[in-house]
Design a protein around this motif. Sequence first.
Motif, PDB file in Angstrom:
ATOM      1  N   GLN A 248       0.854  -1.171   0.000  1.00  0.00           N
ATOM      2  CA  GLN A 248       0.000   0.000   0.000  1.00  0.00           C
ATOM      3  C   GLN A 248       0.898   1.231   0.000  1.00  0.00           C
ATOM      4  OE1 GLN A 248      -2.153   0.976   3.596  1.00  0.00           O
ATOM      5  NE2 GLN A 248      -0.898  -0.397   4.844  1.00  0.00           N
ATOM      6  N   THR A 249       0.432   2.303  -0.624  1.00  0.00           N
ATOM      7  CA  THR A 249       1.192   3.545  -0.691  1.00  0.00           C
ATOM      8  C   THR A 249       0.305   4.688  -0.224  1.00  0.00           C
ATOM      9  OG1 THR A 249       0.529   3.906  -3.000  1.00  0.00           O
ATOM     10  CG2 THR A 249       2.593   2.716  -2.611  1.00  0.00           C
ATOM     11  N   GLY A 250       0.936   5.747   0.234  1.00  0.00           N
ATOM     12  CA  GLY A 250       0.148   6.868   0.706  1.00  0.00           C
ATOM     13  C   GLY A 250       0.955   8.136   0.835  1.00  0.00           C
TER      14      GLY A 250
ATOM     15  N   HIS B  70      -4.423   0.990  -1.749  1.00  0.00           N
ATOM     16  CA  HIS B  70      -4.105  -0.409  -1.510  1.00  0.00           C
ATOM     17  C   HIS B  70      -3.782  -1.122  -2.823  1.00  0.00           C
ATOM     18  CE1 HIS B  70      -5.349  -0.108   2.690  1.00  0.00           C
ATOM     19  NE2 HIS B  70      -6.372   0.610   2.258  1.00  0.00           N
ATOM     20  N   HIS B  71      -3.203  -2.317  -2.676  1.00  0.00           N
ATOM     21  CA  HIS B  71      -2.737  -3.030  -3.865  1.00  0.00           C
ATOM     22  C   HIS B  71      -3.887  -3.433  -4.783  1.00  0.00           C
ATOM     23  CE1 HIS B  71      -4.017  -6.461  -1.415  1.00  0.00           C
ATOM     24  NE2 HIS B  71      -4.023  -7.175  -2.520  1.00  0.00           N
ATOM     25  N   ASP B  72      -5.115  -3.551  -4.255  1.00  0.00           N
ATOM     26  CA  ASP B  72      -6.247  -3.938  -5.091  1.00  0.00           C
ATOM     27  C   ASP B  72      -6.935  -2.746  -5.739  1.00  0.00           C
ATOM     28  OD1 ASP B  72      -7.419  -2.756  -2.922  1.00  0.00           O
ATOM     29  OD2 ASP B  72      -8.694  -4.466  -2.380  1.00  0.00           O
ATOM     30  N   GLY B  73      -6.366  -1.547  -5.588  1.00  0.00           N
ATOM     31  CA  GLY B  73      -6.928  -0.354  -6.193  1.00  0.00           C
ATOM     32  C   GLY B  73      -7.850   0.436  -5.294  1.00  0.00           C
ATOM     33  N   SER B  74      -8.272  -0.112  -4.163  1.00  0.00           N
ATOM     34  CA  SER B  74      -9.120   0.629  -3.230  1.00  0.00           C
ATOM     35  C   SER B  74      -8.320   1.743  -2.574  1.00  0.00           C
ATOM     36  CB  SER B  74      -9.699  -0.310  -2.166  1.00  0.00           C
ATOM     37  OG  SER B  74      -8.658  -0.924  -1.426  1.00  0.00           O
ATOM     38  N   THR B  75      -9.002   2.809  -2.191  1.00  0.00           N
ATOM     39  CA  THR B  75      -8.340   3.977  -1.615  1.00  0.00           C
ATOM     40  C   THR B  75      -9.062   4.440  -0.358  1.00  0.00           C
ATOM     41  OG1 THR B  75      -9.667   5.571  -2.880  1.00  0.00           O
ATOM     42  CG2 THR B  75      -7.660   4.738  -3.924  1.00  0.00           C
TER      43      THR B  75
ATOM     44  N   ALA C 299     -13.542   6.750   1.080  1.00  0.00           N
ATOM     45  CA  ALA C 299     -12.982   5.433   0.794  1.00  0.00           C
ATOM     46  C   ALA C 299     -13.659   4.886  -0.448  1.00  0.00           C
ATOM     47  CB  ALA C 299     -13.190   4.481   1.968  1.00  0.00           C
ATOM     48  N   THR C 300     -12.872   4.267  -1.319  1.00  0.00           N
ATOM     49  CA  THR C 300     -13.413   3.672  -2.534  1.00  0.00           C
ATOM     50  C   THR C 300     -12.973   2.213  -2.601  1.00  0.00           C
ATOM     51  OG1 THR C 300     -11.486   4.278  -3.877  1.00  0.00           O
ATOM     52  CG2 THR C 300     -13.279   5.875  -3.736  1.00  0.00           C
ATOM     53  N   SER C 301     -13.866   1.364  -3.118  1.00  0.00           N
ATOM     54  CA  SER C 301     -13.552  -0.048  -3.292  1.00  0.00           C
ATOM     55  C   SER C 301     -14.503  -0.634  -4.324  1.00  0.00           C
ATOM     56  CB  SER C 301     -13.684  -0.796  -1.962  1.00  0.00           C
ATOM     57  OG  SER C 301     -13.411  -2.172  -2.134  1.00  0.00           O
TER      58      SER C 301
END
Length: 673
Positions: free
Chosen positions: A235-237, A284-289, A356-358
């Motif tokens: 994960q990056t931020g 996150h690695h799955d594209g969620s933020t 938050a997005t998922s």
Amino acid sequence: MGKKLAIGLVAVVLLGVAGYFGVRFFGDRTARAEVERAFEEIRRRGGVAQFAEASVDPAARSIVLTGVALGGADATVKIARLTATGAQPPRDNYAEAETLDLEGVEITLSGPAAFGGTLVYAIPKVMIDRYRGPVVPLAAPAGEAGPFGAARFALRQFAATSAAKVTIPSLTLRQQPAKAGAVPVELAYEGIAAEQIAAGKVRSLLVDKLRFSGPDEVPVEGSPQDAAPTGGARQTGELSGIVAARLDTAPFLAVLTGTAPGKEPDDYQAIYGKVVTGPYRVKHHDGSTAGADSLLLEHVGIKPSAIALDRLLELDALTRKGPDLSVAELSALVEETRRIIDGLAFRTFSMTGLSATSKGETVRIAAVRLDGFAAGVLDAFELEGLDGTDADKRPVKAAQFVVRRLDLKALADLAREADAPTPMAALGLFKVVSGIEAAGVEVPYEGDNAAAGQPLRIGALTLGWGSVLGEIPTTLRFEMKDVSGPISAADGEPFVYLANAGITRATMSTALNIAYDPASRDLQVGPLGARLEKAFAVTLDAGIGNVPKEAFGDAASAFGALGEVTARPLTLKVENLGLAELMFQQLAEAAGVSPDEIRADLSAQVDEIAAVLAQVNPDVVDVAAAVKSFLATPRTLTLSATPRADTPLLPLFLNDAPFGALSAFSLSATAGP
């Protein structure tokens, strides 16, 4: 907190290192010898200390060291170039300089200081104004090389160092876990500036930007996602605009040593006066933020006696075991968590503009605020402006949600009984929180008919209790306003009459108030009421007397007190808001008669019942007259029952005669507007 502590640790090391020089005479011939003497003192105390070159400019009163290398058992510091200008001859083993510049700094921590792995700080340049610090490291007490020994030593050095300002244009940190193949943690800071550093305190700390990356969450073992590949997931931020005021490292030193000079270890000690940040974003690695527009933290303190180092290490060891904890280990985990919770305190923590997005879904929250946390109790948790969707992309909203007085230690006690709950555990919920409030709530209606998915709305909800004498509260307030949702004939009475009239949604409000007066020993119930728009409203005021305080001790005491309680006056008020007309009309249509005939039939039934009950209580005759008046013109009907004497309630309920209790009350009724 951990990231800011990391910044502080770097500053501690740098300021401490800066004091490792001391030149009594300004001249090229003596410079190297004097610096070597200071470094030799470090080596004599068990450390590693060396440098390549030392030079002095007497006119500028400047000292330059190159190739500096310092270290111990689990920490090393390398400095490519150290330049001090406006230097003063050491006094009382302290050195001073107008400016102190360090270039090419690298700090490496290993072992316990790096949580078993390796921690590397890389700092291209450090600029320090008006520096004052020890010529050589302060004496380290016995056992300093144990767990977190480097941190204890650095904090002591920091407490003995002062500076007007420290500027670090950029800093990177990389933590490589000890486990093979584990994802490292990387942080990159930009624009670090600290002002007024003295006695282990920092008046202000600014960080323009923080970028970070590290391991993403690993799915829980046994979950459906457990089979998905997670190796290398990151994960990056980014966090911008960090401003911290009134920092104090003494409490951290107290945690690592068990004491703090001049302070009681059982008192809360401030570590931050205020921390404010700008936007925060993580991917996150799955594209969620996830992210927030701003964060605020005010008046943060810790209790060193509760957050002891050995307790932190034990808690870490227990949590790493995951779900394989024994009953004894689970109990120890709960107890250690309780103590650490007791050691944290803050006045305010808030975030604004959360999102938050998922998987194409987005949830937004205008603000989250936590107020007054100390001794494991949070005064209030408040959420505002929730706007999102559920798994089926149906809207979910809440204008406000509030939890009053959340006791995390009481919650931990309930968790202790998670595998073997007792009846008393349910009563323990009264100690976990003291109230819940909500407003402007909208969720999808869950049903198996055509109304499924339509919005269910709650205008306002309040649930609160207090004055707990034992396990049971003595006051309770419940109020729910304007609850609206879809209805159908399948919902039964009274909704069937509304649905048959073409009404597809109904709005309802309810209320309940209970209050106990220890002086009079009366328990008042009311107003208790419900209101269904376009249908009816009903309100009840009642109570019981001779209730002992012991009845609130626990469930067993409450049941035991039933034999002592006595009846009190009761008033029931029924208001027609349209339901009576709908019922008469639909019953008449079903029977093939007129509504007046339905009223007449019901009035006749009232007379028949009254003739029987009047033999038990003559007051029933007047009550029947009021009921018949209400049937003729349905507006408001008020019924009252008053005990004729100090009447125990339990015998009335146990009476074998169905209507025997009527004789114990004086009855009255009125029908009117």
